[in-house]
Enzyme design. Structure first.
Site, mmCIF file in Angstrom:
data_model
loop_
_atom_site.group_PDB
_atom_site.id
_atom_site.type_symbol
_atom_site.label_atom_id
_atom_site.label_comp_id
_atom_site.label_asym_id
_atom_site.label_seq_id
_atom_site.Cartn_x
_atom_site.Cartn_y
_atom_site.Cartn_z
ATOM 1 N N SER A 61 0.821 -1.207 0.000
ATOM 2 C CA SER A 61 0.000 0.000 0.000
ATOM 3 C C SER A 61 0.859 1.263 0.000
ATOM 4 O O SER A 61 2.037 1.242 0.349
ATOM 5 C CB SER A 61 -0.903 0.018 1.229
ATOM 6 O OG SER A 61 -1.553 -1.214 1.384
HETATM 7 N N1 SAH Z 1 -0.812 -4.929 4.100
HETATM 8 C C1 SAH Z 1 -0.017 -5.213 2.923
HETATM 9 C C2 SAH Z 1 -0.718 -4.889 1.618
HETATM 10 C C3 SAH Z 1 -1.756 -5.873 1.361
HETATM 11 S S1 SAH Z 1 -2.298 -6.110 -0.301
HETATM 12 C C4 SAH Z 1 1.328 -4.556 2.977
HETATM 13 O O1 SAH Z 1 1.633 -3.847 3.947
HETATM 14 O O2 SAH Z 1 2.128 -4.776 2.064
HETATM 15 C C5 SAH Z 1 -3.651 -7.170 0.124
HETATM 16 C C6 SAH Z 1 -3.270 -8.558 0.527
HETATM 17 O O3 SAH Z 1 -4.457 -9.207 0.963
HETATM 18 C C7 SAH Z 1 -2.699 -9.408 -0.603
HETATM 19 O O4 SAH Z 1 -1.435 -9.878 -0.264
HETATM 20 C C8 SAH Z 1 -3.708 -10.553 -0.734
HETATM 21 O O5 SAH Z 1 -3.118 -11.803 -1.035
HETATM 22 C C9 SAH Z 1 -4.345 -10.571 0.635
HETATM 23 N N2 SAH Z 1 -5.666 -11.192 0.703
HETATM 24 C C10 SAH Z 1 -6.719 -11.056 -0.129
HETATM 25 N N3 SAH Z 1 -7.766 -11.814 0.293
HETATM 26 C C11 SAH Z 1 -7.349 -12.438 1.428
HETATM 27 C C12 SAH Z 1 -7.959 -13.356 2.344
HETATM 28 N N4 SAH Z 1 -9.214 -13.794 2.184
HETATM 29 N N5 SAH Z 1 -7.235 -13.777 3.389
HETATM 30 C C13 SAH Z 1 -5.961 -13.363 3.588
HETATM 31 N N6 SAH Z 1 -5.325 -12.497 2.767
HETATM 32 C C14 SAH Z 1 -6.016 -12.043 1.705
#
Ligand code: SAH
Length: 213
Positions: A61
């Site tokens: 992000s």
């Molecule tokens: N917080 C992260 C950015 C996250 S991007 C950072 O600091 O870099 C969103 C993430 O959510 C992705 O890696 C994706 O794989 C995950 N995601 C999406 N659906 C999900 C679910 N149901 N359970 C766990 N992770 C999930």
């Protein structure tokens, strides 16, 4: 070439000018170097205030959005926090500076392993990382004082609402994945849940089940 000190100053200035004003959050963000969380081609842009691609087609992000979400979560040093969507691990590392204990889950094993390796290398010992579908929360570790969801859900997932302590706060982007979503703060009281709409955001979708990698 800009010096590291100058780069850091610009990074913190960008955060402040976009509304990240909480001293504890700024301090945590000053301490966590975003560099190691961004790999490959985009590594040199790690200190810019923009989202960047990471493995598995996901994104790390934008730092100011990380700051605003962290600020909205009002984390205290006693808190047990759940993050859904580990991604690069950057957000979890910031939470780890502010909270007692952080649990973070991602549906991609590869991202989980890479994030864990960075936490180990940096001696961050209060984060536990799991590969799981985080929309079910973590029943074995529940309840949580704070829950941060970093992928967009159509509605705040029921199991996460249920795993929030009374007095607890959850911050979650809500809306369709291909549209602008709203960042929502949910506060649980003795009698129910209160919802505040904070700002428009754009996140990758919260998906069901585990990823392939
Ligand atoms: N917080 C992260 C950015 C996250 S991007 C950072 O600091 O870099 C969103 C993430 O959510 C992705 O890696 C994706 O794989 C995950 N995601 C999406 N659906 C999900 C679910 N149901 N359970 C766990 N992770 C999930």
């Amino acid at each position: 070439m800009t010096s590291e000190a100058e780069r850091k100053m610009q990074f913190l200035f960008a955060l402040r000018s976009r509304g990240v004003t909480d001293a504890r959050v700024l301090d945590a963000m000053e301490k966590v170097d975003r560099g190691p969380f961004v790999k490959g081609l985009f590594a040199e842009r790690a200190y810019e205030d923009m989202p960047l691609p990471i493995a598995c087609g996901q994104t790390i992000s934008q730092p100011s959005v990380v700051g605003l979400m962290t600020q909205a979560l009002k984390v205290t040093p006693r808190d047990k926090v759940l993050e859904v969507g580990t991604g690069s691990g950057y957000q979890a590392a910031i939470l780890a500076h502010l909270a007692r204990r952080v649990y973070t889950v991602d549906r991609y094993k590869r991202l989980v392993n890479e994030a864990r390796a960075i936490f180990d290398a940096q001696d961050i010992t209060n984060i536990t990382v799991f590969t799981a579908d985080g929309s079910h929360g973590l029943p074995d570790q529940a309840p949580f004082d704070r829950i941060l969801v970093t992928a967009a859900a159509e509605d705040p997932p029921g199991p996460l609402l249920a795993q929030l302590k009374i007095g607890g706060i959850m911050v979650v982007p809500v809306g369709q994945s291909d549209a602008v979503q709203s960042l929502i703060r949910v506060t649980r009281s003795e009698t129910g849940y209160e919802y505040d709409e904070l700002r428009p955001v754009r996140f990758v979708p919260l998906l069901e089940g585990l990823g392939k990698e």
